[in-house]
Scaffold this motif. Structure first.
Motif, PDB file in Angstrom:
ATOM      1  N   ASP A   1       0.824  -1.209   0.000  1.00 22.14           N
ATOM      2  CA  ASP A   1       0.000   0.000   0.000  1.00 22.14           C
ATOM      3  C   ASP A   1       0.857   1.257   0.000  1.00 22.14           C
ATOM      4  OD1 ASP A   1      -2.312  -1.508  -0.002  1.00 22.14           O
ATOM      5  OD2 ASP A   1      -2.526  -1.474   2.186  1.00 22.14           O
ATOM      6  N   THR A   2       2.109   1.131   0.463  1.00 27.03           N
ATOM      7  CA  THR A   2       2.943   2.325   0.627  1.00 27.03           C
ATOM      8  C   THR A   2       4.300   2.243  -0.078  1.00 27.03           C
ATOM      9  OG1 THR A   2       3.701   1.409   2.748  1.00 27.03           O
ATOM     10  CG2 THR A   2       1.896   3.005   2.816  1.00 27.03           C
ATOM     11  N   GLU A   3       4.711   1.051  -0.546  1.00 25.65           N
ATOM     12  CA  GLU A   3       6.024   0.910  -1.193  1.00 25.65           C
ATOM     13  C   GLU A   3       5.876   0.302  -2.580  1.00 25.65           C
ATOM     14  OE1 GLU A   3       6.542   0.845   3.178  1.00 25.65           O
ATOM     15  OE2 GLU A   3       5.635  -0.689   1.896  1.00 25.65           O
ATOM     16  N   ASN A   4       6.836   0.645  -3.440  1.00 25.91           N
ATOM     17  CA  ASN A   4       6.839   0.152  -4.815  1.00 25.91           C
ATOM     18  C   ASN A   4       8.272  -0.193  -5.203  1.00 25.91           C
ATOM     19  OD1 ASN A   4       5.664  -0.566  -7.238  1.00 25.91           O
ATOM     20  ND2 ASN A   4       5.611   1.511  -8.061  1.00 25.91           N
ATOM     21  N   ILE A   5       8.522  -1.479  -5.491  1.00 28.86           N
ATOM     22  CA  ILE A   5       9.881  -1.980  -5.737  1.00 28.86           C
ATOM     23  C   ILE A   5       9.942  -2.651  -7.097  1.00 28.86           C
ATOM     24  CG2 ILE A   5      11.707  -3.527  -4.903  1.00 28.86           C
ATOM     25  CD1 ILE A   5      10.279  -3.378  -2.127  1.00 28.86           C
ATOM     26  N   TYR A   6      11.044  -2.436  -7.817  1.00 29.60           N
ATOM     27  CA  TYR A   6      11.270  -3.123  -9.088  1.00 29.60           C
ATOM     28  C   TYR A   6      12.539  -3.956  -8.993  1.00 29.60           C
ATOM     29  CZ  TYR A   6      12.315  -3.992 -14.006  1.00 29.60           C
ATOM     30  OH  TYR A   6      12.601  -4.597 -15.200  1.00 29.60           O
ATOM     31  N   PHE A   7      12.439  -5.214  -9.439  1.00 27.64           N
ATOM     32  CA  PHE A   7      13.556  -6.155  -9.438  1.00 27.64           C
ATOM     33  C   PHE A   7      13.768  -6.617 -10.877  1.00 27.64           C
ATOM     34  CE2 PHE A   7      14.790 -10.788  -8.745  1.00 27.64           C
ATOM     35  CZ  PHE A   7      16.115 -10.508  -8.461  1.00 27.64           C
ATOM     36  N   SER A   8      14.904  -6.258 -11.457  1.00 22.92           N
ATOM     37  CA  SER A   8      15.102  -6.443 -12.904  1.00 22.92           C
ATOM     38  C   SER A   8      15.391  -7.869 -13.321  1.00 22.92           C
ATOM     39  CB  SER A   8      16.249  -5.550 -13.383  1.00 22.92           C
ATOM     40  OG  SER A   8      17.507  -6.074 -12.971  1.00 22.92           O
ATOM     41  N   GLY A   9      15.816  -8.747 -12.362  1.00 20.28           N
ATOM     42  CA  GLY A   9      16.372 -10.019 -12.811  1.00 20.28           C
ATOM     43  C   GLY A   9      17.559  -9.737 -13.719  1.00 20.28           C
ATOM     44  N   ASP A  10      17.763 -10.571 -14.730  1.00 20.02           N
ATOM     45  CA  ASP A  10      18.811 -10.325 -15.729  1.00 20.02           C
ATOM     46  C   ASP A  10      18.163  -9.786 -16.996  1.00 20.02           C
ATOM     47  OD1 ASP A  10      20.639 -11.320 -13.980  1.00 20.02           O
ATOM     48  OD2 ASP A  10      21.257 -13.026 -15.199  1.00 20.02           O
ATOM     49  N   SER A  11      18.796  -8.780 -17.606  1.00 17.77           N
ATOM     50  CA  SER A  11      18.191  -8.216 -18.811  1.00 17.77           C
ATOM     51  C   SER A  11      19.169  -7.347 -19.571  1.00 17.77           C
ATOM     52  CB  SER A  11      16.964  -7.368 -18.449  1.00 17.77           C
ATOM     53  OG  SER A  11      16.357  -6.838 -19.610  1.00 17.77           O
ATOM     54  N   GLY A  12      19.086  -7.441 -20.899  1.00 17.00           N
ATOM     55  CA  GLY A  12      19.718  -6.444 -21.738  1.00 17.00           C
ATOM     56  C   GLY A  12      18.872  -5.179 -21.738  1.00 17.00           C
ATOM     57  N   TYR A  13      19.454  -4.097 -22.229  1.00 19.38           N
ATOM     58  CA  TYR A  13      18.733  -2.824 -22.248  1.00 19.38           C
ATOM     59  C   TYR A  13      17.766  -2.795 -23.437  1.00 19.38           C
ATOM     60  CZ  TYR A  13      17.711   2.146 -22.407  1.00 19.38           C
ATOM     61  OH  TYR A  13      17.050   3.358 -22.421  1.00 19.38           O
ATOM     62  N   ALA A  14      16.507  -2.462 -23.171  1.00 23.79           N
ATOM     63  CA  ALA A  14      15.501  -2.376 -24.228  1.00 23.79           C
ATOM     64  C   ALA A  14      14.346  -1.512 -23.735  1.00 23.79           C
ATOM     65  CB  ALA A  14      15.013  -3.772 -24.628  1.00 23.79           C
ATOM     66  N   GLU A  15      13.324  -1.346 -24.580  1.00 17.03           N
ATOM     67  CA  GLU A  15      12.239  -0.417 -24.274  1.00 17.03           C
ATOM     68  C   GLU A  15      11.278  -0.925 -23.204  1.00 17.03           C
ATOM     69  OE1 GLU A  15      10.981  -2.793 -27.952  1.00 17.03           O
ATOM     70  OE2 GLU A  15      12.795  -1.796 -27.223  1.00 17.03           O
ATOM     71  N   HIS A  16      11.431  -2.180 -22.762  1.00 15.65           N
ATOM     72  CA  HIS A  16      10.516  -2.681 -21.729  1.00 15.65           C
ATOM     73  C   HIS A  16      10.662  -1.920 -20.415  1.00 15.65           C
ATOM     74  CE1 HIS A  16      14.200  -5.041 -20.922  1.00 15.65           C
ATOM     75  NE2 HIS A  16      13.792  -5.092 -19.673  1.00 15.65           N
ATOM     76  N   PHE A  17      11.844  -1.337 -20.174  1.00 12.93           N
ATOM     77  CA  PHE A  17      12.018  -0.568 -18.935  1.00 12.93           C
ATOM     78  C   PHE A  17      11.060   0.633 -18.914  1.00 12.93           C
ATOM     79  CE2 PHE A  17      16.300  -2.607 -19.089  1.00 12.93           C
ATOM     80  CZ  PHE A  17      16.215  -3.282 -17.881  1.00 12.93           C
ATOM     81  N   LYS A  18      10.974   1.354 -20.024  1.00 12.05           N
ATOM     82  CA  LYS A  18      10.065   2.500 -20.087  1.00 12.05           C
ATOM     83  C   LYS A  18       8.615   2.060 -19.950  1.00 12.05           C
ATOM     84  CE  LYS A  18      12.755   5.915 -22.671  1.00 12.05           C
ATOM     85  NZ  LYS A  18      12.815   6.772 -23.895  1.00 12.05           N
ATOM     86  N   GLU A  19       8.277   0.950 -20.591  1.00 15.14           N
ATOM     87  CA  GLU A  19       6.902   0.468 -20.534  1.00 15.14           C
ATOM     88  C   GLU A  19       6.515   0.098 -19.108  1.00 15.14           C
ATOM     89  OE1 GLU A  19       3.960  -2.680 -22.880  1.00 15.14           O
ATOM     90  OE2 GLU A  19       6.139  -2.768 -23.170  1.00 15.14           O
ATOM     91  N   ILE A  20       7.416  -0.575 -18.408  1.00 12.03           N
ATOM     92  CA  ILE A  20       7.141  -0.946 -17.011  1.00 12.03           C
ATOM     93  C   ILE A  20       7.040   0.301 -16.146  1.00 12.03           C
ATOM     94  CG2 ILE A  20       8.062  -2.151 -14.987  1.00 12.03           C
ATOM     95  CD1 ILE A  20       9.416  -4.103 -17.023  1.00 12.03           C
ATOM     96  N   GLY A  21       7.945   1.262 -16.372  1.00 10.99           N
ATOM     97  CA  GLY A  21       7.906   2.506 -15.607  1.00 10.99           C
ATOM     98  C   GLY A  21       6.612   3.265 -15.808  1.00 10.99           C
ATOM     99  N   GLU A  22       6.123   3.266 -17.053  1.00 11.32           N
ATOM    100  CA  GLU A  22       4.871   3.971 -17.351  1.00 11.32           C
ATOM    101  C   GLU A  22       3.676   3.278 -16.716  1.00 11.32           C
ATOM    102  OE1 GLU A  22       4.924   4.009 -21.581  1.00 11.32           O
ATOM    103  OE2 GLU A  22       6.376   5.653 -21.723  1.00 11.32           O
ATOM    104  N   LYS A  23       3.690   1.948 -16.664  1.00 13.24           N
ATOM    105  CA  LYS A  23       2.553   1.205 -16.127  1.00 13.24           C
ATOM    106  C   LYS A  23       2.549   1.137 -14.609  1.00 13.24           C
ATOM    107  CE  LYS A  23       1.455  -1.873 -19.987  1.00 13.24           C
ATOM    108  NZ  LYS A  23       1.193  -3.274 -20.420  1.00 13.24           N
ATOM    109  N   TYR A  24       3.740   1.025 -14.009  1.00 15.31           N
ATOM    110  CA  TYR A  24       3.796   0.727 -12.578  1.00 15.31           C
ATOM    111  C   TYR A  24       4.647   1.697 -11.760  1.00 15.31           C
ATOM    112  CZ  TYR A  24       1.559  -3.672 -13.786  1.00 15.31           C
ATOM    113  OH  TYR A  24       0.677  -4.618 -14.241  1.00 15.31           O
ATOM    114  N   GLY A  25       5.365   2.616 -12.404  1.00 13.82           N
ATOM    115  CA  GLY A  25       6.174   3.557 -11.661  1.00 13.82           C
ATOM    116  C   GLY A  25       5.328   4.678 -11.059  1.00 13.82           C
ATOM    117  N   PRO A  26       5.950   5.600 -10.327  1.00 12.05           N
ATOM    118  CA  PRO A  26       7.381   5.594  -9.989  1.00 12.05           C
ATOM    119  C   PRO A  26       7.702   4.555  -8.913  1.00 12.05           C
ATOM    120  CG  PRO A  26       6.283   7.422  -8.904  1.00 12.05           C
ATOM    121  CD  PRO A  26       5.254   6.787  -9.788  1.00 12.05           C
TER     122      PRO A  26
END
Length: 372
Positions: free
Chosen positions: A248-273
């Motif tokens: 309810d009060t915290e939001n955490i992102y765990f990348s696992g392993d990944s190359g750099y691609a546009e999915h980071f922006k998509e995740i940020g837009e859907k679930y960030g900040p």
């Protein structure tokens, strides 16, 4: 020629026997499971795929060339001169904790997270080597952990990002399965857990963008650009992912392993900040940059994901690439400063408060003379 062919035949037979009967290789995906996975947008022609057509399928000669380079290239300062020292944790204080959300880094990509009254492990890997057998890999950088695996309290959930040996460890699973309520994995990874004695009822597999709840916690399986497999003929047979963990009060992102691609922006837009983003930074090389970020890309991913602070992970544990052991943290720290990204650099076992940490809590501990 007969001798050479005989040697090759013996090696092939030995490999097949080893991978068929040695338990650390895990489970196999059944025909029935493959039919189920066909419902996934990520699954095509019997394999899971990235959004982009990576990683490149290497020819036999390319594979041998890369293997030869990895094992013969001498890397200066490839590992610390002495074992990394972990801040010790008290098992009772962990078991009885009721305070605000916090984490502890156990090295590489492994974390103990305490949030909303729950104790959660992320990619717990407490093995000595990131390999199917102790003789097939180099020792990790730390002999001791903040808390020994036997001292871990009851575990409400274990979350895995993918099935590679530096993230999913057979011996670790054997030691934590009896005290773990539930395991959460991307599609297919649960088959390894079942092969190691975890009940099917205690495993939840998710596809990208699927969500589930742990009481009041929201857990989202999100994309990554990587690959999977624990032996030569099982590449891409299970899915890989990143994860979003929300209270309810915290939001955490765990990348696992990944190359750099546009999915980071998509995740940020859907679930960030995000209050904190744990971002892969280590074991990279230009030859495989499509599946592991370069450090400068890790800092950029922090902006893309819309993170208030980032923590570089996937370093400080094992030598799995051809860079010095401090190169990842030095480079991402420099780039983060240029981009104005706040970065935290805790030592193993140092408390990380998700909402209220200050950057002044952390030092450049890896620069100690004892380690270099």
């Amino acid at each position: 020629m007969i001798t050479l062919v005989s040697i090759i035949a013996l090696l092939v037979i030995a490999y097949l026997l080893f991978t068929s009967f040695y338990p650390s290789f895990g489970g196999a995906i059944s025909k029935e499971q493959k039919l189920i996975y066909q419902n996934s947008k990520q699954y095509n022609d019997g394999k899971f795929r990235n959004i982009h057509p990576v990683p490149k399928d290497l020819s036999f000669s390319e594979t041998m060339s890369l293997t030869y380079k990895f094992f013969t290239t001498k890397v200066p300062n490839a590992r610390p001169k002495s074992d990394l020292i972990a801040t010790k944790l008290d098992s009772t204080s962990i078991a009885n904790y009721k305070g605000e959300a916090r984490m502890f880094w156990f090295g590489h990509s492994s974390f103990l997270l305490q949030i909303d009254g729950k104790t959660i492990l992320l990619d717990p890997m407490f093995g000595k080597v990131a390999a199917p057998h102790p003789l097939l890999g180099a020792n990790r950088f730390n002999k001791e952990f903040p808390l020994q695996i036997e001292q871990l309290p009851k575990i409400d959930a274990v979350i895995y990002s993918h099935d590679h040996y530096d993230h999913l460890d057979y011996e670790t699973v054997l030691k934590i399965k009896a005290k773990t309520k539930h395991f959460y994995t991307p599609l297919g990874v649960g088959e390894h857990l079942k092969a190691w004695g975890v009940s099917n009822e205690n495993i939840t597999e998710l596809d990208w963008w699927e969500t589930t709840q742990i009481d009041h916690l929201n857990l989202v399986c999100t994309p990554a650009q990587h690959f999977s497999g624990r032996k030569l003929n099982t590449n891409q047979s299970t899915l890989w992912s990143s994860w979003v963990i929300q209270s309810d009060t915290e939001n955490i992102y765990f990348s696992g392993d990944s190359g750099y691609a546009e999915h980071f922006k998509e995740i940020g837009e859907k679930y960030g900040p995000f209050d904190l983003a744990l971002l892969e930074c280590g074991q990279y090389n230009e030859m495989w940059s499509d599946i592991h970020m370069m450090p400068e890309e890790t800092a950029q991913a922090g902006l893309d994901i819309n993170a208030k602070r980032i923590m570089p992970i996937h370093w400080g544990g094992f030598k799995l690439a051809l860079h010095s052991w401090t190169d990842p943290i030095n480079r991402v720290q420099a780039k983060a400063k240029i981009l104005g990204v706040d970065i935290i650099t805790p030592q193993l076992g140092q408390e990380i408060l998700i909402k209220h940490d200050t950057l002044s809590n952390y030092t450049n501990w890896w620069q100690k003379e004892a380690y270099n």
